[in-house]
Design a protein around this motif. Structure first.
Motif, PDB file in Angstrom:
ATOM      1  N   GLU A 100      19.062  17.792  26.728  1.00 47.97           N
ATOM      2  CA  GLU A 100      20.323  17.223  27.205  1.00 47.97           C
ATOM      3  C   GLU A 100      21.288  18.283  27.707  1.00 47.97           C
ATOM      4  OE1 GLU A 100      20.532  13.862  27.064  1.00 47.97           O
ATOM      5  OE2 GLU A 100      22.421  13.986  28.144  1.00 47.97           O
ATOM      6  N   THR A 101      21.335  19.407  26.991  1.00 49.29           N
ATOM      7  CA  THR A 101      22.320  20.428  27.331  1.00 49.29           C
ATOM      8  C   THR A 101      21.783  21.453  28.321  1.00 49.29           C
ATOM      9  OG1 THR A 101      21.582  21.665  25.404  1.00 49.29           O
ATOM     10  CG2 THR A 101      23.507  20.260  25.101  1.00 49.29           C
ATOM     11  N   ASP A 156      18.610  13.537  22.668  1.00 51.65           N
ATOM     12  CA  ASP A 156      19.009  12.205  23.115  1.00 51.65           C
ATOM     13  C   ASP A 156      17.920  11.379  23.796  1.00 51.65           C
ATOM     14  OD1 ASP A 156      21.280  13.626  22.474  1.00 51.65           O
ATOM     15  OD2 ASP A 156      22.439  12.982  24.202  1.00 51.65           O
ATOM     16  N   GLY A 192      28.840  19.560  20.196  1.00 52.84           N
ATOM     17  CA  GLY A 192      29.433  18.733  21.247  1.00 52.84           C
ATOM     18  C   GLY A 192      30.910  18.494  20.999  1.00 52.84           C
ATOM     19  N   TRP A 231      34.336  19.725  23.449  1.00 56.73           N
ATOM     20  CA  TRP A 231      35.448  18.985  24.070  1.00 56.73           C
ATOM     21  C   TRP A 231      36.785  19.496  23.520  1.00 56.73           C
ATOM     22  CZ3 TRP A 231      31.810  18.043  26.992  1.00 56.73           C
ATOM     23  CH2 TRP A 231      30.614  17.473  26.575  1.00 56.73           C
ATOM     24  N   CYS A 286      21.929  17.876  17.584  1.00 58.06           N
ATOM     25  CA  CYS A 286      23.358  17.826  17.239  1.00 58.06           C
ATOM     26  C   CYS A 286      23.590  17.380  15.796  1.00 58.06           C
ATOM     27  CB  CYS A 286      24.092  16.858  18.155  1.00 58.06           C
ATOM     28  SG  CYS A 286      24.239  17.407  19.847  1.00 58.06           S
ATOM     29  N   GLY A 290      26.296  12.312  17.419  1.00 59.58           N
ATOM     30  CA  GLY A 290      26.142  12.226  18.866  1.00 59.58           C
ATOM     31  C   GLY A 290      25.008  11.272  19.189  1.00 59.58           C
ATOM     32  N   THR A 291      24.551  11.355  20.410  1.00 59.22           N
ATOM     33  CA  THR A 291      23.493  10.425  20.817  1.00 59.22           C
ATOM     34  C   THR A 291      22.193  10.711  20.072  1.00 59.22           C
ATOM     35  OG1 THR A 291      24.549  10.301  22.959  1.00 59.22           O
ATOM     36  CG2 THR A 291      22.326   9.434  22.811  1.00 59.22           C
ATOM     37  N   ASN A 293      25.730   5.678  24.363  1.00 58.76           N
ATOM     38  CA  ASN A 293      24.438   5.705  25.046  1.00 58.76           C
ATOM     39  C   ASN A 293      23.446   4.740  24.394  1.00 58.76           C
ATOM     40  OD1 ASN A 293      24.631   7.669  27.205  1.00 58.76           O
ATOM     41  ND2 ASN A 293      24.968   9.182  25.602  1.00 58.76           N
ATOM     42  N   GLU A 318      27.080  12.548  31.913  1.00 59.71           N
ATOM     43  CA  GLU A 318      27.937  12.395  30.723  1.00 59.71           C
ATOM     44  C   GLU A 318      29.281  13.062  30.985  1.00 59.71           C
ATOM     45  OE1 GLU A 318      25.839  13.858  27.247  1.00 59.71           O
ATOM     46  OE2 GLU A 318      25.201  11.825  26.833  1.00 59.71           O
ATOM     47  N   GLN A 321      29.081   9.094  28.615  1.00 63.56           N
ATOM     48  CA  GLN A 321      29.898  10.055  27.874  1.00 63.56           C
ATOM     49  C   GLN A 321      29.079  10.552  26.704  1.00 63.56           C
ATOM     50  OE1 GLN A 321      34.035   9.123  27.067  1.00 63.56           O
ATOM     51  NE2 GLN A 321      33.614   9.015  24.905  1.00 63.56           N
ATOM     52  N   SER A 322      29.231  11.804  26.355  1.00 63.25           N
ATOM     53  CA  SER A 322      28.517  12.316  25.193  1.00 63.25           C
ATOM     54  C   SER A 322      28.886  11.517  23.954  1.00 63.25           C
ATOM     55  CB  SER A 322      28.884  13.781  24.970  1.00 63.25           C
ATOM     56  OG  SER A 322      28.404  14.188  23.710  1.00 63.25           O
ATOM     57  N   GLY A 323      27.874  11.246  23.145  1.00 59.69           N
ATOM     58  CA  GLY A 323      28.134  10.565  21.877  1.00 59.69           C
ATOM     59  C   GLY A 323      28.991  11.402  20.951  1.00 59.69           C
ATOM     60  N   THR A 324      29.106  12.688  21.239  1.00 56.64           N
ATOM     61  CA  THR A 324      29.873  13.582  20.384  1.00 56.64           C
ATOM     62  C   THR A 324      31.353  13.592  20.748  1.00 56.64           C
ATOM     63  OG1 THR A 324      29.587  15.479  21.849  1.00 56.64           O
ATOM     64  CG2 THR A 324      27.872  15.107  20.214  1.00 56.64           C
TER      65      THR A 324
HETATM   66  C1  LIG Z   1      26.562  17.743  23.745  1.00 51.60           C
HETATM   67  C2  LIG Z   1      26.205  16.501  23.078  1.00 51.60           C
HETATM   68  C3  LIG Z   1      24.946  15.779  23.487  1.00 51.60           C
HETATM   69  C4  LIG Z   1      24.112  16.690  24.279  1.00 51.60           C
HETATM   70  O1  LIG Z   1      24.153  15.405  22.420  1.00 51.60           O
HETATM   71  C5  LIG Z   1      25.279  14.538  24.148  1.00 51.60           C
HETATM   72  O2  LIG Z   1      24.333  14.215  25.094  1.00 51.60           O
HETATM   73  C6  LIG Z   1      25.486  13.311  23.282  1.00 51.60           C
HETATM   74  O3  LIG Z   1      25.543  12.254  23.873  1.00 51.60           O
HETATM   75  O4  LIG Z   1      25.617  13.352  22.076  1.00 51.60           O
END
Ligand SMILES: CC[C@@](C)(O)[C@@H](O)C(=O)O
Length: 599
Positions: free
Chosen positions: A93-94, A130, A168, A172, A202, A206-207, A280, A465, A491-494
């Motif tokens: 994801e990152t 994710d 995450g 932010w 994570c 998060g996701t 997500n 995201e 959007q990131s779940g974090t």
């Molecule tokens: C940086 C956080 C991630 C990568 O996990 C994001 O995709 C999420 O949705 O949680």
């Protein structure tokens, strides 16, 4: 297991032990002998168990699966199976540009092809970061051979100056600190790096933790397995038990279709609210449901999930991290709490052959600061709200992250406590947002709604995201750390940003966000579940005509073959953003017969 009873049922026999077809059996089997497997193993009644390996140096979140696979293999062997490990398309994801969202369907497609086209009787899905989780479950759903998911587990808790630092979520926050001049570039990188102290995904809700928890709630992984941190010894033991369990699943012929029922999805929706799961989740669960042929709609997330309270006190909605979640009891403790309130479909079957009710009846929180009691939640009615209006047919908002401060600023009108209205500032994609957010001429104040478009599954492509946008630095310095955001991206779940996102249809395919202009006024009414551009229907129709005359909403050309193919075949977020032509292929191990011989 006796040979006569099981060999007939093992699909791998059609490759490896088919006296009726000696020409092909010889060709199929010889290369699998060349690295040391024996005829005695391959021409026995022992099931061939695939290990779909998602870990690699490209995918650090799942990389520990390279180590765990050894214990999975030992478990498979101990139970009488033969493990065959193979790589699948990595998704980090990152790391992946333009977005990992583009790769979920690609990984799904290729894993489906592998599971169907090779001599595999059952599969261990090595999930984690994710998109790896839905990609694997979607493929297992399409093919429908016995499958079990093994989570790689979250990282250990991150720490900085005595405070928990979550994956995450700290990114932010650090972006705001950098913008406000509280830290410099080096401080930014160091702060963010402190959130990643070990292997794993994570450590926030998060996701990744969401999807791994929901996989357990769906019944597709062993009870208690999702939350075990990656480096713990329990994770190794879990890998070994998962290896044993897949052999039992093959023997019992227990398939994803026996587990992924509508009841299981309803359980997952409720657990998602209770854990404060990622926005997500509806995209991915709706996608899995479509591939197994279960009717699940975005509306179900509101119907079943909205009134469920937030029980898990993890960042971004709360304060703790992954190790705390595990030690407090993980997913079984949450399910147990919901079970006792009648909010779990208790007869839903799980991979261990027991129902979720049997698995979790006695589970409870070992630390009520981290997993709260149902009657003492962090927030009541913490599920997703599904919104509609003249800008989109659907979008979601995660109400559990709406802070008290935000509520006081936006939702405190005594006459209408669940509605607010403001001027919008519109950005066309994240580059536009990053270059202009601090431009004083935009006139962004504490009542502005930030809008981002061109970020959905087709426009981006893949769905970026990026909807969680920080306010301008000047506002952050004045104490405003969140503005409402609206977007057709994810959007990131974090992120704890109060966003209305996953808007469908997106601007790129004619969604109403395409006609929005900076300076327009938009009204958000959470009680009526509505977001409206305050303009007449005639005005909106006129803008649509104008846009069409100018060639429609513009977005960048595809840069790779897959981007183009993805754009041609992928649907919108509300229906899972799946490859639409793939949906008609369901349970193909049962419905499509065996693939034809290769030579
Ligand atoms: C940086 C956080 C991630 C990568 O996990 C994001 O995709 C999420 O949705 O949680």
């Amino acid at each position: 297991m006796t040979a006569s009873k099981t060999s007939r049922g093992l699909r791998s026999r059609a490759w490896f032990d088919n006296p009726g077809n000696p020409d092909m059996t010889a060709l199929y089997i010889e290369r699998y002998l060349n690295y040391g497997l024996s005829l005695a193993e391959l021409q026995s009644d022992r099931p061939i168990i695939g290990i779909a390996q998602t870990g690699s140096d490209l995918a650090p979140c799942n990389r520990h699966h390279l180590v765990l696979a050894q214990r999975v293999k030992e478990g498979i062997r101990d139970a009488g199976g033969i493990p065959i490990e193979f790589p699948i398309h990595p998704i980090q994801e990152t790391g992946k540009r333009p977005t990992a969202g583009l790769d979920r369907n690609l990984a799904y497609l290729s894993l489906t092809e592998l599971l169907f086209g090779y001599p595999i009787d059952g599969v261990v899905l090595t999930i984690g970061c994710d998109k790896t989780t839905p990609a694997c479950l979607m493929a297992a759903a399409t093919v429908n051979i016995p499958a079990i998911a093994l989570s790689v587990g979250p990282m250990l808790n991150g720490w900085h100056k005595g405070e928990r630092v979550g994956s995450g979520t700290i990114v932010w926050k650090a972006r705001q600190m950098l913008a406000a001049g509280e830290i410099d570039y080096r401080g930014f990188v160091e702060l963010v790096a402190s959130s990643a102290p070990s292997t794993g995904f994570c450590n926030t809700m998060g996701t990744a933790t969401t999807m791994n928890s929901l996989t357990e709630a769906l019944g597709m992984s062993l009870p208690g397995s999702a939350a075990i941190p990656a480096p713990y010894r329990d994770r190794q033991e879990c890998a070994w038990r998962t290896g044993q369990q897949i052999v039992e699943l093959v023997q019992a012929d227990r398939k994803p279709s026996d587990i992924l029922t509508r009841e299981a999805f309803i359980n997952a929706i409720r657990v998602n609210s209770a854990i404060g799961g990622s926005t997500n989740a509806p995209i991915h669960l709706n996608a899995i449901a479509r591939h197994i042929g279960v009717k699940l709609e975005l509306e179900d997330w509101e119907t079943y999930g909205r009134d469920v309270p937030l029980l898990v006190n993890l960042q971004p909605a709360g304060e703790y991290l992954g190790e705390d979640f595990y030690q407090a009891g993980g997913v079984p403790a949450v399910v147990g709490e919901l079970l006792r309130k009648g909010l779990i479909e208790r007869n839903a079957l799980t991979v261990n052959g027991k129902t979720i009710g049997e698995n979790c009846a006695d589970a409870g929180s070992a630390n009520e600061a981290v997993i709260r009691r149902f009657d003492d939640p962090l927030r009541r009615a913490a599920g997703l709200t599904v919104l509609r209006g003249n800008l989109f047919d659907s979008a979601v908002m995660k109400t559990s992250v709406i802070s008290e401060d935000f509520r006081a600023r936006y939702l405190s009108d005594p006459a209408d406590p669940e509605a607010f209205e403001g001027r919008v500032v519109v950005f066309d994609g994240p580059e536009d947002y990053h270059s202009r957010i601090d431009d004083p001429s935009l006139g962004i104040d504490d009542r502005t709604l930030l809008v981002i478009r061109g970020t959905g599954p087709i426009g981006y492509p893949g769905g970026a995201e990026v909807v969680n946008m920080r306010p301008p630095a000047a506002l952050i310095r004045a104490g405003i750390d969140a503005l409402p955001c609206i977007g057709d991206g994810r959007q990131s779940g974090t992120s704890g940003s109060p966003s209305i996102l996953n808007a469908a249809p997106e601007a790129a395919v004619g969604g109403g966000l395409a006609v929005l202009r900076t300076g327009d006024r938009v009204r958000v009414d959470l009680r009526r579940r509505e977001v409206r551009l305050l303009a007449s229907d005639e005005e909106i129709a006129q803008r649509r005509d104008e846009l069409a005359r100018n060639g429609g909403f513009a977005y960048p050309a595809a840069q790779t073959p897959w981007q183009e193919i993805h754009r041609d075949l992928t649907g919108q977020f509300d229906s899972g953003a799946v490859l639409e032509p793939a949906v008609k292929y369901q349970r193909i191990a049962q419905t499509a017969g065996l693939p034809r011989d290769s030579h």
